[in-house]
Design an enzyme around this catalytic site. Structure first.
Site, short mmCIF file in Angstrom:
data_model
loop_
_atom_site.label_atom_id
_atom_site.label_comp_id
_atom_site.label_asym_id
_atom_site.label_seq_id
_atom_site.Cartn_x
_atom_site.Cartn_y
_atom_site.Cartn_z
NE ARG A 21 -59.77 -13.72 59.11
CZ ARG A 21 -59.35 -12.39 58.97
NH1 ARG A 21 -60.10 -11.45 59.85
NH2 ARG A 21 -58.31 -11.99 58.33
CG ASP A 22 -60.78 -9.99 56.48
OD1 ASP A 22 -61.65 -9.24 56.92
OD2 ASP A 22 -59.68 -9.59 55.86
CG HIS A 30 -55.01 -8.65 54.62
ND1 HIS A 30 -55.41 -9.87 54.72
CD2 HIS A 30 -56.21 -7.91 55.08
CE1 HIS A 30 -56.57 -9.84 55.37
NE2 HIS A 30 -57.05 -8.70 55.31
CG HIS A 60 -59.58 -4.90 53.72
ND1 HIS A 60 -60.95 -5.56 53.83
CD2 HIS A 60 -58.69 -5.53 54.20
CE1 HIS A 60 -60.83 -6.39 54.83
NE2 HIS A 60 -59.60 -6.48 55.17
CB CYS A 96 -62.13 -5.12 60.10
SG CYS A 96 -61.66 -5.34 61.72
CG ASN A 137 -59.79 -9.07 52.47
OD1 ASN A 137 -60.79 -9.45 53.33
ND2 ASN A 137 -58.71 -8.90 52.66
P1 HMG Z 1 -61.34 -9.43 76.18
O1 HMG Z 1 -62.62 -9.13 76.53
O2 HMG Z 1 -60.42 -8.21 76.39
O3 HMG Z 1 -60.80 -10.76 76.79
O4 HMG Z 1 -61.30 -9.70 74.63
P2 HMG Z 1 -60.73 -11.37 78.13
O5 HMG Z 1 -59.26 -11.99 78.21
O6 HMG Z 1 -60.93 -10.35 79.12
O7 HMG Z 1 -61.78 -12.48 78.30
C1 HMG Z 1 -63.26 -12.03 78.07
C2 HMG Z 1 -63.98 -13.23 77.53
O8 HMG Z 1 -63.68 -13.69 76.54
C3 HMG Z 1 -63.92 -14.42 78.56
O9 HMG Z 1 -65.12 -15.16 78.52
C4 HMG Z 1 -62.75 -15.20 77.69
O10 HMG Z 1 -62.87 -16.61 78.17
C5 HMG Z 1 -63.46 -15.17 76.45
P3 HMG Z 1 -66.40 -14.95 79.72
O11 HMG Z 1 -65.49 -15.24 80.97
O12 HMG Z 1 -66.83 -13.11 79.62
O13 HMG Z 1 -67.37 -15.78 79.14
N1 HMG Z 1 -62.19 -15.34 75.32
C6 HMG Z 1 -62.17 -15.97 74.26
N2 HMG Z 1 -63.15 -16.83 73.78
C7 HMG Z 1 -63.01 -17.42 72.80
N3 HMG Z 1 -61.62 -17.45 72.18
C8 HMG Z 1 -60.79 -16.62 72.63
C9 HMG Z 1 -61.08 -15.76 73.64
N4 HMG Z 1 -60.24 -15.12 74.54
C10 HMG Z 1 -60.95 -14.51 75.33
N5 HMG Z 1 -59.54 -16.60 72.10
C11 HMG Z 1 -60.20 -10.57 72.62
C12 HMG Z 1 -59.85 -10.13 73.93
C13 HMG Z 1 -58.99 -10.57 71.68
C14 HMG Z 1 -60.37 -12.14 72.82
C15 HMG Z 1 -61.20 -10.16 71.74
O14 HMG Z 1 -61.00 -8.62 71.78
C16 HMG Z 1 -61.40 -10.62 70.66
O15 HMG Z 1 -62.07 -11.72 70.31
N6 HMG Z 1 -61.01 -9.76 69.39
C17 HMG Z 1 -61.38 -10.27 68.12
C18 HMG Z 1 -61.74 -9.26 67.04
C19 HMG Z 1 -61.81 -9.81 65.84
O16 HMG Z 1 -61.71 -11.27 65.41
N7 HMG Z 1 -61.57 -8.82 64.95
C20 HMG Z 1 -61.46 -9.17 63.40
C21 HMG Z 1 -60.22 -9.77 63.08
S1 HMG Z 1 -58.86 -8.77 62.70
C22 HMG Z 1 -59.11 -8.33 60.93
O17 HMG Z 1 -60.19 -8.44 60.67
C23 HMG Z 1 -57.84 -7.64 60.60
C24 HMG Z 1 -57.12 -8.48 59.50
O18 HMG Z 1 -58.12 -8.85 58.57
C25 HMG Z 1 -56.06 -7.48 58.68
C26 HMG Z 1 -56.44 -6.42 58.13
O19 HMG Z 1 -57.49 -6.23 57.16
O20 HMG Z 1 -55.92 -5.24 58.57
C27 HMG Z 1 -56.46 -9.70 60.22
MG MG Z 2 -58.52 -7.89 56.69
#
Ligand code: HMG
Ligand code: MG
Length: 301
Positions: free
Chosen positions: A17-18, A209, A211, A242, A251
């Site tokens: 995933r990450d 966690h 990096h 990310c 990581n």
């Molecule tokens: P948004 O644009 O504000 O969402 O995104 P919305 O509710 O307005 O919906 C917009 C569109 O997204 C719609 O589709 C929804 O259906 C769809 P459309 O009508 O335009 O076709 N949608 C989804 N589709 C699939 N799955 C969902 C979902 N939710 C809405 N769950 C949202 C808000 C949170 C969805 C967006 O910002 C997003 O997906 N962000 C994820 C970013 C991400 O994955 N970042 C990396 C992971 S975090 C990380 O790596 C850190 C970590 O490792 C720890 C660290 O290292 O610190 C964990």
């Molecule tokens: Mg991470």
């Protein structure tokens, strides 16, 4: 516990995933499944296979549903998936996920950039997940990002991290994984963070966690192990970053963590040889050299 090392550590493998979320070229589903299966065969007991996020935001994770549907889940392995909102949670459950992870940030700006909402709004979204998870008996892990610094805001105080972490813990998240998203921490900061957080959350419920952007991750891990943390997130071959944290690299490499822990007589239940093979497989597929120093050294010896 202070200054003592644990006998046993749980590694949470976040590479699929990450690690892969940061790769711009889409990795085929069968390669992802092969990686996850090789990691399970190497003895990993917790593997984060994917995230149910918007495919517009993270195209690499667009196959989450078919990945979970095609994954043969081993009985002794847990496979938590990332879910930012109730939509992602329901899709994850429909696809067969038995555990999820929510992700918040200690930095307001990072929260906006990563999940398009404020910290408070993200917690509100998680309330809906917690309510459904409780009915379905699904364990929920939580991440807090930017615990030792933010790409947009710079320094982040341990108090800010403690505030969001304790809210997540009080909501029922069983473990809070502390993300040094851009790898800017150091052992002194890491120690301070655990000291402050453990006033509110039992240290057994904290995970690291880290990096490795600045090469500090192993030192930071040792610092937190000495304070009683026993769960470490890492990524095979040091993959990843990310997409919403510019400059963030992978990581800490799982191979390097396992090499260090085994060298200190700490059990992980992981075969380093099989792990290195899994890392070599995915690095070859990506056309990259592994970011694990231990894997490179052992492969060359
Ligand atoms: P948004 O644009 O504000 O969402 O995104 P919305 O509710 O307005 O919906 C917009 C569109 O997204 C719609 O589709 C929804 O259906 C769809 P459309 O009508 O335009 O076709 N949608 C989804 N589709 C699939 N799955 C969902 C979902 N939710 C809405 N769950 C949202 C808000 C949170 C969805 C967006 O910002 C997003 O997906 N962000 C994820 C970013 C991400 O994955 N970042 C990396 C992971 S975090 C990380 O790596 C850190 C970590 O490792 C720890 C660290 O290292 O610190 C964990
Ligand atoms: Mg991470």
């Amino acid at each position: 516990m202070s200054g003592l090392l644990p006998d046993k550590v749980t590694i949470v493998e976040v590479g699929p995933r990450d690690g892969l979320q940061n790769e711009s070229v889409i990795v085929p589903l069968d390669v992802k499944l092969e990686l996850i299966n090789q990691l399970a065969a190497a003895g990993l007991k917790v593997i984060e296979p994917t995230s149910f996020v918007s495919p517009k935001w993270v195209p690499q994770m667009a196959d989450a549903l078919s990945l979970m549907q095609n994954l043969i889940q081993q009985k002794h392995v847990r496979y938590p998936v990332l879910t930012p909102n109730i939509k992602g949670f329901e899709s994850a459950i429909q696809a067969g996920a038995k555990e999820v992870a929510v992700f918040a940030s200690a930095s307001e700006t990072f929260s906006q950039k990563n999940i398009n909402c404020s910290i408070d709004e993200s917690i509100d979204r998680f309330e809906a997940i917690m309510a459904r998870a409780s009915i379905l008996n699904i364990p929920v892990r939580a991440y807090v990002s930017c615990v030792m610094g933010c790409p947009y805001e710079g320094e982040i105080s341990a108090t800010a991290v403690a505030q969001v972490s304790s809210r997540l813990y009080e909501m029922g998240c069983y473990e809070i994984s502390l993300g040094d998203t851009i790898g800017v921490g150091n052992p002194k900061l890491a120690r301070h963070l655990i000291q402050i957080l453990s006033e509110k959350i039992p240290v057994e419920n904290l995970a690291a966690h880290f990096h490795d952007t600045y090469g500090q991750a192993l030192a930071n891990i040792l610092a937190v192990l000495e304070l009683g943390v026993k769960t470490i997130d890492s990524s095979v071959a040091g993959l990843g970053g990310c997409p919403y944290a510019k400059g963030a690299t992978g990581n800490v490499a799982t191979e390097d963590v396992v090499y260090m822990l085994h060298g200190m007589g700490i059990e992980t239940g992981i075969s380093l040889t099989k792990l290195i093979k899994a890392g070599a497989m995915i690095s070859k597929h990506l056309g990259q050299q592994s970011n694990s120093k231990a894997a490179i050294a052992i492969s060359n010896s």
